[in-house]
Motif scaffolding. Structure first.
Motif, short mmCIF file in Angstrom:
data_model
loop_
_atom_site.label_atom_id
_atom_site.label_comp_id
_atom_site.label_asym_id
_atom_site.label_seq_id
_atom_site.Cartn_x
_atom_site.Cartn_y
_atom_site.Cartn_z
N THR A 80 45.08 26.01 37.93
CA THR A 80 44.29 27.24 38.08
C THR A 80 43.95 27.84 36.72
O THR A 80 44.78 27.84 35.81
CB THR A 80 45.06 28.26 38.93
N VAL A 81 42.74 28.33 36.63
CA VAL A 81 42.32 29.09 35.46
C VAL A 81 42.02 30.52 35.93
O VAL A 81 41.55 30.73 37.04
CB VAL A 81 41.09 28.46 34.76
N TYR A 82 42.33 31.48 35.07
CA TYR A 82 42.20 32.89 35.41
C TYR A 82 41.24 33.58 34.44
O TYR A 82 41.10 33.17 33.28
CB TYR A 82 43.56 33.58 35.34
N LEU A 83 40.65 34.65 34.92
CA LEU A 83 39.88 35.55 34.06
C LEU A 83 40.35 36.97 34.36
O LEU A 83 40.03 37.51 35.42
CB LEU A 83 38.38 35.41 34.29
N GLN A 84 41.14 37.51 33.45
CA GLN A 84 41.59 38.89 33.58
C GLN A 84 40.51 39.79 32.99
O GLN A 84 40.17 39.65 31.80
CB GLN A 84 42.92 39.09 32.84
N MET A 85 39.99 40.69 33.78
CA MET A 85 38.90 41.56 33.36
C MET A 85 39.38 43.01 33.40
O MET A 85 39.70 43.53 34.47
CB MET A 85 37.69 41.38 34.28
N ASN A 86 39.43 43.63 32.24
CA ASN A 86 39.86 45.02 32.12
C ASN A 86 38.69 45.88 31.66
O ASN A 86 37.69 45.38 31.14
CB ASN A 86 41.01 45.13 31.11
N ARG A 90 38.06 42.81 26.17
CA ARG A 90 38.26 43.33 27.53
C ARG A 90 38.69 42.25 28.51
O ARG A 90 39.43 42.52 29.45
CB ARG A 90 36.96 43.97 28.04
N PHE A 91 38.19 41.03 28.32
CA PHE A 91 38.49 39.92 29.22
C PHE A 91 39.43 38.94 28.53
O PHE A 91 39.36 38.74 27.31
CB PHE A 91 37.21 39.18 29.60
N THR A 92 40.27 38.29 29.34
CA THR A 92 41.17 37.26 28.84
C THR A 92 41.16 36.07 29.78
O THR A 92 41.37 36.23 30.98
CB THR A 92 42.61 37.79 28.72
N GLU A 142 36.65 29.56 43.41
CA GLU A 142 36.94 30.86 42.82
C GLU A 142 37.40 31.85 43.88
O GLU A 142 37.04 31.74 45.05
CB GLU A 142 35.70 31.44 42.11
N SER A 143 38.15 32.83 43.43
CA SER A 143 38.56 33.94 44.29
C SER A 143 38.86 35.14 43.41
O SER A 143 38.97 35.02 42.18
CB SER A 143 39.80 33.56 45.12
N GLY A 144 38.98 36.30 44.05
CA GLY A 144 39.38 37.49 43.33
C GLY A 144 38.29 38.50 43.04
O GLY A 144 38.57 39.58 42.51
N GLY A 145 37.06 38.17 43.39
CA GLY A 145 35.99 39.13 43.17
C GLY A 145 36.09 40.31 44.12
O GLY A 145 36.91 40.33 45.05
N GLY A 146 35.25 41.31 43.88
CA GLY A 146 35.26 42.47 44.76
C GLY A 146 34.47 43.62 44.18
O GLY A 146 33.77 43.47 43.18
N LEU A 147 34.60 44.76 44.83
CA LEU A 147 33.93 45.99 44.42
C LEU A 147 34.95 46.93 43.78
O LEU A 147 35.96 47.26 44.42
CB LEU A 147 33.28 46.66 45.63
N VAL A 148 34.70 47.31 42.54
CA VAL A 148 35.60 48.19 41.82
C VAL A 148 34.78 49.27 41.11
O VAL A 148 33.55 49.19 41.04
CB VAL A 148 36.46 47.44 40.78
N GLN A 149 35.49 50.26 40.59
CA GLN A 149 34.84 51.32 39.83
C GLN A 149 34.91 51.01 38.34
O GLN A 149 35.78 50.24 37.89
CB GLN A 149 35.51 52.66 40.13
N ALA A 150 34.02 51.61 37.59
CA ALA A 150 34.03 51.45 36.14
C ALA A 150 35.41 51.85 35.59
O ALA A 150 35.98 52.86 36.01
CB ALA A 150 32.94 52.30 35.51
N GLY A 151 35.91 51.02 34.68
CA GLY A 151 37.22 51.26 34.10
C GLY A 151 38.35 50.53 34.78
O GLY A 151 39.45 50.40 34.23
N ASP A 152 38.09 50.01 35.98
CA ASP A 152 39.11 49.27 36.72
C ASP A 152 39.28 47.85 36.17
O ASP A 152 38.51 47.42 35.30
CB ASP A 152 38.75 49.20 38.20
N SER A 153 40.25 47.14 36.75
CA SER A 153 40.52 45.76 36.36
C SER A 153 40.43 44.85 37.58
O SER A 153 40.64 45.29 38.72
CB SER A 153 41.92 45.64 35.76
N LEU A 154 40.12 43.59 37.31
CA LEU A 154 40.14 42.54 38.32
C LEU A 154 40.63 41.26 37.67
O LEU A 154 40.41 41.08 36.46
CB LEU A 154 38.74 42.27 38.88
N ARG A 155 41.26 40.41 38.47
CA ARG A 155 41.61 39.09 37.98
C ARG A 155 40.97 38.04 38.88
O ARG A 155 41.26 38.00 40.08
CB ARG A 155 43.13 38.87 37.92
#
Length: 125
Positions: free
Chosen positions: A78-84, A67-69, A6-19
């Motif tokens: 590769t499999v993705y998880l788009q998180m909005n 919210r997630f796709t 896995e990759s793509g994690g991190g620290l974000v603010q509420a309302g942000d997106s990550l993949r």
């Protein structure tokens, strides 16, 4: 056996997106249904989303629906998880997993045979 990273994690603010991304190797990616699970501190691992081996069916936990796709790219194994619209409650270690159930939807962790090492997602308020 399939190896998952896995990759793509991190620290974000509420309302942000990550993949999040999960790259598979070692076996035929297209045979496996793929899922994402998460585990917050002090809580059990919970189902987030899954996609069948042929990519035709998906399923989501109620807490992330809309919210997630989840998606998969067979050319990249590769499999993705788009998180909005991320929320603080989404904070957890996110794990990618592969299921031998293939074209059948799998939402239970026991249906998955191979797991990645996890990636941390932290959402601040």
């Amino acid at each position: 056996q399939v190896q998952l990273v896995e990759s793509g994690g991190g620290l974000v603010q509420a309302g942000d997106s990550l993949r999040l991304s999960c790259e598979a190797s070692g076996s035929t990616f297209s045979r496996y249904g793929m899922g994402w699970f998460r585990q917050a501190p002090g809580k059990e691992r919970e189902f987030v989303a899954t996609i069948t081996s042929n990519g035709l069916l998906t399923s989501y936990a109620d807490s992330v629906k809309g919210r997630f796709t989840i998606s998969r790219d067979k050319s990249k194994n590769t499999v993705y998880l788009q998180m909005n619209s991320l929320k603080p409650d989404d904070t957890a270690v996110y794990y990618c997993a592969a299921s031998g159930r293939g074209a059948i939807i799998a939402t239970l962790w026991a249906e998955y045979d191979n797991w990645g090492q996890g990636t941390q997602v932290t959402v601040s308020s």
